[in-house]
Design a protein around this motif. Structure first.
Motif, mmCIF file in Angstrom:
data_model
loop_
_atom_site.group_PDB
_atom_site.id
_atom_site.type_symbol
_atom_site.label_atom_id
_atom_site.label_comp_id
_atom_site.label_asym_id
_atom_site.label_seq_id
_atom_site.Cartn_x
_atom_site.Cartn_y
_atom_site.Cartn_z
ATOM 1 N N TYR A 1 1.766 0.749 -4.637
ATOM 2 C CA TYR A 1 0.601 -0.109 -4.834
ATOM 3 C C TYR A 1 0.761 -1.188 -3.764
ATOM 4 O O TYR A 1 -0.043 -1.573 -2.832
ATOM 5 N N VAL A 2 1.788 -2.021 -4.024
ATOM 6 C CA VAL A 2 1.964 -3.149 -3.215
ATOM 7 C C VAL A 2 2.426 -2.896 -1.847
ATOM 8 O O VAL A 2 1.749 -3.765 -0.711
ATOM 9 N N GLY B 1 1.466 -0.142 -0.237
ATOM 10 C CA GLY B 1 0.401 0.553 0.403
ATOM 11 C C GLY B 1 -0.819 -0.791 0.745
ATOM 12 O O GLY B 1 -1.337 -0.465 1.727
ATOM 13 N N THR B 2 -0.864 -1.486 -0.099
ATOM 14 C CA THR B 2 -1.890 -2.601 0.381
ATOM 15 C C THR B 2 -1.388 -3.454 1.607
ATOM 16 O O THR B 2 -2.239 -3.877 2.212
ATOM 17 N N LYS B 3 -0.088 -3.364 1.678
ATOM 18 C CA LYS B 3 0.451 -4.292 2.825
ATOM 19 C C LYS B 3 0.436 -3.406 4.177
ATOM 20 O O LYS B 3 0.059 -4.129 5.091
ATOM 21 N N GLY C 1 -2.002 -1.334 4.772
ATOM 22 C CA GLY C 1 -3.353 -1.456 5.440
ATOM 23 C C GLY C 1 -4.018 -0.152 5.590
ATOM 24 O O GLY C 1 -3.112 1.033 5.461
ATOM 25 N N ARG C 2 -5.185 -0.074 5.749
ATOM 26 C CA ARG C 2 -5.889 1.230 5.917
ATOM 27 C C ARG C 2 -5.706 1.865 7.251
ATOM 28 O O ARG C 2 -5.631 3.340 7.225
ATOM 29 N N TYR D 1 -2.668 3.878 6.707
ATOM 30 C CA TYR D 1 -3.002 5.128 5.809
ATOM 31 C C TYR D 1 -3.458 6.133 6.402
ATOM 32 O O TYR D 1 -3.116 7.260 6.214
#
Length: 81
Positions: free
Chosen positions: A12-13, A15-17, A19-20, A23
């Protein structure tokens, strides 16, 4: 269970760093690879080989056809060569 929670949290961490945008880039690359005809053929061949290895049924060999519509199949271990 603790390892699973740590793994999910780390994913999660990270992935959020990322960014979209990252992804979407990874997602597009994954779709391109899985949608490729070559990949599909390799998957089909691999699944068939695995299925053949795991099958408990005896392998059958065609014998001399009786007529146009009838062929006798005999397990390989019972063939007389």
């Amino acid at each position: 269970m603790l390892r699973l929670i740590i793994g999910i949290a780390a994913g999660y961490v990270l992935g959020t760093k990322a960014g979209r945008g990252r992804y979407e880039q990874i997602s597009a690359a994954t779709r391109a690879v899985t949608g490729s005809p070559v990949t599909r053929k390799l998957m089909l061949v691999g699944r068939q080989k695995l299925s053949d290895k795991l099958s408990t049924r005896a392998k059958l060999e065609p014998m001399v056809p009786l007529d146009e519509r009838t062929t006798i199949l005999v397990p390989q271990d019972q063939l007389r060569r």
